[in-house]
Design a protein around this motif. Structure first.
Motif, PDB file in Angstrom:
ATOM      1  N   LEU A  84       0.736  -1.560  -0.530  1.00  0.00           N
ATOM      2  CA  LEU A  84       0.252  -0.257  -0.089  1.00  0.00           C
ATOM      3  C   LEU A  84       0.815   0.870  -0.157  1.00  0.00           C
ATOM      4  CD1 LEU A  84      -2.790  -1.169   2.444  1.00  0.00           C
ATOM      5  CD2 LEU A  84      -2.723  -1.339   0.209  1.00  0.00           C
ATOM      6  N   CYS A  85       0.441   1.900  -1.056  1.00  0.00           N
ATOM      7  CA  CYS A  85       0.963   3.311  -1.109  1.00  0.00           C
ATOM      8  C   CYS A  85       0.352   4.732  -0.720  1.00  0.00           C
ATOM      9  CB  CYS A  85       2.082   3.439  -1.800  1.00  0.00           C
ATOM     10  SG  CYS A  85       3.406   4.865  -1.868  1.00  0.00           S
ATOM     11  N   ASP A  86       0.346   5.805  -0.710  1.00  0.00           N
ATOM     12  CA  ASP A  86      -0.599   7.503  -0.820  1.00  0.00           C
ATOM     13  C   ASP A  86       0.027   8.050  -2.127  1.00  0.00           C
ATOM     14  OD1 ASP A  86       1.458   8.126   0.866  1.00  0.00           O
ATOM     15  OD2 ASP A  86      -0.119   9.440   1.979  1.00  0.00           O
ATOM     16  N   SER A  87       1.210   7.684  -2.442  1.00  0.00           N
ATOM     17  CA  SER A  87       2.092   8.303  -3.296  1.00  0.00           C
ATOM     18  C   SER A  87       1.425   7.406  -4.707  1.00  0.00           C
ATOM     19  CB  SER A  87       3.223   8.569  -3.154  1.00  0.00           C
ATOM     20  OG  SER A  87       3.546   9.225  -1.728  1.00  0.00           O
ATOM     21  N   LYS A  88       1.745   8.647  -6.046  1.00  0.00           N
ATOM     22  CA  LYS A  88       1.118   7.421  -7.171  1.00  0.00           C
ATOM     23  C   LYS A  88       2.178   8.304  -8.047  1.00  0.00           C
ATOM     24  CE  LYS A  88      -3.183   6.562  -6.715  1.00  0.00           C
ATOM     25  NZ  LYS A  88      -3.091   6.671  -5.209  1.00  0.00           N
ATOM     26  N   CYS A  89       3.347   7.779  -7.800  1.00  0.00           N
ATOM     27  CA  CYS A  89       4.921   8.369  -8.705  1.00  0.00           C
ATOM     28  C   CYS A  89       4.397   7.365  -9.892  1.00  0.00           C
ATOM     29  CB  CYS A  89       5.649   7.627  -7.790  1.00  0.00           C
ATOM     30  SG  CYS A  89       6.541   8.539  -6.509  1.00  0.00           S
ATOM     31  N   TYR A  90       4.684   7.947 -10.685  1.00  0.00           N
ATOM     32  CA  TYR A  90       4.500   7.215 -12.464  1.00  0.00           C
ATOM     33  C   TYR A  90       5.148   5.991 -12.789  1.00  0.00           C
ATOM     34  CZ  TYR A  90       7.942  10.332 -14.243  1.00  0.00           C
ATOM     35  OH  TYR A  90       9.206  11.017 -14.629  1.00  0.00           O
ATOM     36  N   TYR A  91       6.009   6.811 -11.990  1.00  0.00           N
ATOM     37  CA  TYR A  91       7.467   5.435 -12.096  1.00  0.00           C
ATOM     38  C   TYR A  91       8.064   4.815 -11.204  1.00  0.00           C
ATOM     39  CZ  TYR A  91       9.178   9.107  -9.220  1.00  0.00           C
ATOM     40  OH  TYR A  91       9.231   9.420  -7.757  1.00  0.00           O
ATOM     41  N   CYS A  92       6.248   4.745 -10.721  1.00  0.00           N
ATOM     42  CA  CYS A  92       6.863   3.141  -9.396  1.00  0.00           C
ATOM     43  C   CYS A  92       7.014   2.153  -9.967  1.00  0.00           C
ATOM     44  CB  CYS A  92       5.612   3.114  -8.571  1.00  0.00           C
ATOM     45  SG  CYS A  92       5.454   2.004  -7.231  1.00  0.00           S
ATOM     46  N   PRO A  93       7.875   1.344  -9.773  1.00  0.00           N
ATOM     47  CA  PRO A  93       8.061   0.073 -10.683  1.00  0.00           C
ATOM     48  C   PRO A  93       7.827  -1.538  -9.848  1.00  0.00           C
ATOM     49  CG  PRO A  93      10.186   0.874  -9.228  1.00  0.00           C
ATOM     50  CD  PRO A  93       9.141   1.549  -8.945  1.00  0.00           C
ATOM     51  N   THR A 106      10.717  -1.793   3.602  1.00  0.00           N
ATOM     52  CA  THR A 106      10.522  -1.301   1.977  1.00  0.00           C
ATOM     53  C   THR A 106       9.220  -1.740   1.994  1.00  0.00           C
ATOM     54  OG1 THR A 106      11.264  -0.710  -0.465  1.00  0.00           O
ATOM     55  CG2 THR A 106      10.953  -2.789   0.591  1.00  0.00           C
ATOM     56  N   GLY A 107       8.569  -0.532   0.769  1.00  0.00           N
ATOM     57  CA  GLY A 107       6.853  -0.653   1.074  1.00  0.00           C
ATOM     58  C   GLY A 107       6.838  -0.509  -0.610  1.00  0.00           C
ATOM     59  N   GLY A 108       5.304  -0.165  -1.087  1.00  0.00           N
ATOM     60  CA  GLY A 108       4.660   0.588  -0.494  1.00  0.00           C
ATOM     61  C   GLY A 108       5.315   1.219  -0.019  1.00  0.00           C
ATOM     62  N   GLU A 109       4.423   2.120   1.127  1.00  0.00           N
ATOM     63  CA  GLU A 109       4.780   3.036   1.787  1.00  0.00           C
ATOM     64  C   GLU A 109       4.712   2.681   3.412  1.00  0.00           C
ATOM     65  OE1 GLU A 109       5.498   6.589   2.824  1.00  0.00           O
ATOM     66  OE2 GLU A 109       6.141   4.966   4.752  1.00  0.00           O
ATOM     67  N   THR A 167      11.211   5.738   3.206  1.00  0.00           N
ATOM     68  CA  THR A 167       9.600   6.101   3.633  1.00  0.00           C
ATOM     69  C   THR A 167       9.841   7.251   2.466  1.00  0.00           C
ATOM     70  OG1 THR A 167       8.330   7.065   4.967  1.00  0.00           O
ATOM     71  CG2 THR A 167      11.090   7.513   5.420  1.00  0.00           C
ATOM     72  N   THR A 168       8.541   8.142   2.140  1.00  0.00           N
ATOM     73  CA  THR A 168       8.353   8.956   1.625  1.00  0.00           C
ATOM     74  C   THR A 168       8.453  10.443   2.890  1.00  0.00           C
ATOM     75  OG1 THR A 168       5.818   8.999   1.876  1.00  0.00           O
ATOM     76  CG2 THR A 168       6.408   8.419  -0.621  1.00  0.00           C
ATOM     77  N   GLY A 169       8.082   9.739   4.279  1.00  0.00           N
ATOM     78  CA  GLY A 169       8.293  10.680   5.032  1.00  0.00           C
ATOM     79  C   GLY A 169       6.660  11.330   5.688  1.00  0.00           C
ATOM     80  N   PHE A 186      14.191   8.623   2.282  1.00  0.00           N
ATOM     81  CA  PHE A 186      13.101   9.326   1.777  1.00  0.00           C
ATOM     82  C   PHE A 186      13.528   9.210   0.808  1.00  0.00           C
ATOM     83  CE2 PHE A 186      14.295  10.664   6.032  1.00  0.00           C
ATOM     84  CZ  PHE A 186      13.051  10.772   6.993  1.00  0.00           C
ATOM     85  N   HIS A 187      12.206   9.391   0.486  1.00  0.00           N
ATOM     86  CA  HIS A 187      12.064   9.322  -1.085  1.00  0.00           C
ATOM     87  C   HIS A 187      11.271  10.177  -1.439  1.00  0.00           C
ATOM     88  CE1 HIS A 187       9.835   7.916  -5.102  1.00  0.00           C
ATOM     89  NE2 HIS A 187      10.503   8.731  -5.091  1.00  0.00           N
ATOM     90  N   PRO A 188      12.091  11.939  -1.620  1.00  0.00           N
ATOM     91  CA  PRO A 188      11.018  13.145  -1.457  1.00  0.00           C
ATOM     92  C   PRO A 188      10.514  13.361  -2.738  1.00  0.00           C
ATOM     93  CG  PRO A 188      12.690  13.593  -1.988  1.00  0.00           C
ATOM     94  CD  PRO A 188      12.655  11.901  -1.839  1.00  0.00           C
TER      95      PRO A 188
HETATM   96  S1  SF4 Z   1       7.418   4.468  -6.069  1.00  0.00           S
HETATM   97 FE1  SF4 Z   1       7.566   4.419  -3.556  1.00  0.00          FE
HETATM   98  S2  SF4 Z   1       6.866   6.827  -3.197  1.00  0.00           S
HETATM   99 FE2  SF4 Z   1       6.209   5.949  -5.303  1.00  0.00          FE
HETATM  100  S3  SF4 Z   1       3.501   5.187  -5.496  1.00  0.00           S
HETATM  101 FE3  SF4 Z   1       5.731   3.559  -5.361  1.00  0.00          FE
HETATM  102  S4  SF4 Z   1       6.111   2.512  -3.334  1.00  0.00           S
HETATM  103 FE4  SF4 Z   1       4.532   4.529  -3.002  1.00  0.00          FE
END
Ligand code: SF4
Length: 382
Positions: free
Chosen positions: A51-60, A99-102, A131-133, A154-156
């Protein structure tokens, strides 16, 4: 507060050098301990949630993990603490990367794992956390610090991340920032590096951007594509990262900077992790290959379906016959009930295969991952 992150190499008047670590990736300053152990294959990768509350387009993150509240220790699904413990022991881990997700989305779970791993493997078991922090309050950072967390990365993704980063610097642990290098994104990365140097962050990890089954459409939309000849690397990402590394060499004095290419993951980290695991799980008849796989021989009955008592008896009879007629030592033979076959050393099987084939048995050498799923990568009939 003791600043364990300062880098003597960066003292006034001394030019910083770009060095290569054991895996071959370039860095300046000091390689974070979390990275050193990861390169040695000594880090347990603990995904505490998808689970993660960010929506990074590059999330692998892979399909099976992205957006799902699942726990994995390396490739093993974890439902109970004992499974985590077993994976840590079997893989010969000297530390863990959470790691995660968050991980802060399941904060109590994350905190529990830090305490649990430190309790089971000792204070020297190095733990770093990503974490994104965004959800990192002072109280939460405090409790992670008290639990013994060694390194926080941190992944800002927003300004809030930067606020948490500054708060994390109040504790005596290592604080870093880790980001993917977006092609032609060097100006932004240089801005980040300048800020990190200013506030006293210990290290900056720049990862080569990675294409995966889940992000390739988003990357394609933005005009990014696979680098020629690469398995997962995005074209132009390495160039951006190396420009930033060079800028840092000239312009930062204390911040350590590391560029981590995608090939390091499979070519070095994974291989070393498999090697450690393979050495721990290999039976006497299994040879550990240079890639960390298990190589051995298998004997199967022609109609092996695994659902008959009679078939399993037949496998036991094969073992007795091999012991009697060829004096194969007991530790070099095993009936594998799951895969419905007899297993032995490849060199033993090569010698006796002609005889067994005349008896109507199938003989082959196989290669398998030493992981829980024992994925087979090679089947060579003899
Ligand atoms: S890259 Fe990291 S912070 Fe971004 S959506 Fe994916 S898990 Fe979340």
């Amino acid at each position: 507060m003791v600043d364990k992150g300062s880098d003597s190499e960066g003292k006034k008047g001394r030019k910083r050098r770009v060095r290569k670590n054991v895996g071959g990736s370039p860095y300046i300053g000091k390689l974070p301990r979390g990275c050193e152990l990861c390169l040695e294959g000594a880090k347990l990768v603990l995904l505490v949630t998808g689970l993660c509350d960010s929506k990074c387009y590059y999330c692998p993150l892979s399909e099976g993990r992205k957006g799902k509240d699942v726990i994995y220790a390396n490739e093993r699904r974890v439902l109970r603490d004992e499974e985590l413990l077993k994976e840590g022991r079997i893989s010969g881990a000297e530390g863990a990367g959470i790691t995660g997700g968050e991980p802060f989305m399941v904060f109590e779970r994350t905190l529990h794992y830090v305490k649990f791993l430190k309790g089971e493997f000792g204070a020297g078991f190095h733990i770093h956390l990503y974490t994104t922090g965004k959800m990192a309050t002072i109280e939460r950072l405090e409790s992670l610090y008290e639990a013994g967390l060694d390194e926080i990365r941190f992944h800002p993704v927003s300004r809030v991340s930067l606020g948490s980063l500054r708060e994390a610097l109040e504790y005596d642990w290592k604080v870093g920032v880790e980001v993917p290098a977006i092609p032609q994104g060097e100006v932004k990365l240089i801005e980040i590096a300048r800020y990190l140097e200013e506030v006293g962050v210990h290290f900056f990890n720049i990862n080569e951007m990675e294409i995966s089954e889940t992000n390739f459409k988003e990357l394609e939309k933005r005009g990014f594509r696979l680098r020629e000849g690469a398995i997962a690397a995005v074209e132009g990402s390495e160039e951006a990262a190396l420009k930033v590394l060079e800028w840092c060499r000239e312009n930062v004095r204390k911040l350590s900077v590391h560029y981590c290419p995608t090939w390091i993951k499979d070519g070095v980290q994974l291989r070393n992790r498999l090697l450690r695991r393979a050495r721990n799980v290999a039976r006497p008849y299994q040879e550990v290959t240079e890639e960390g796989l298990l190589y051995f021989g298998v004997i199967e009955t022609i109609s092996c379906r695994g659902d008959s008592e009679e078939e399993r008896d037949q496998l036991e009879r094969i073992v007795r016959m091999l012991r009697r007629s060829f004096e194969v030592p007991v530790e070099m033979l095993r009936v594998n009930p799951k895969k419905v076959r007899v297993e032995t050393a490849w060199y033993i099987l090569e010698e006796i295969a002609p005889y067994l084939k005349r008896k109507g048995l199938k003989c082959a050498t196989v290669e398998e991952y030493p992981t829980k799923d024992r994925l087979q990568t090679l089947y060579l009939p003899l």
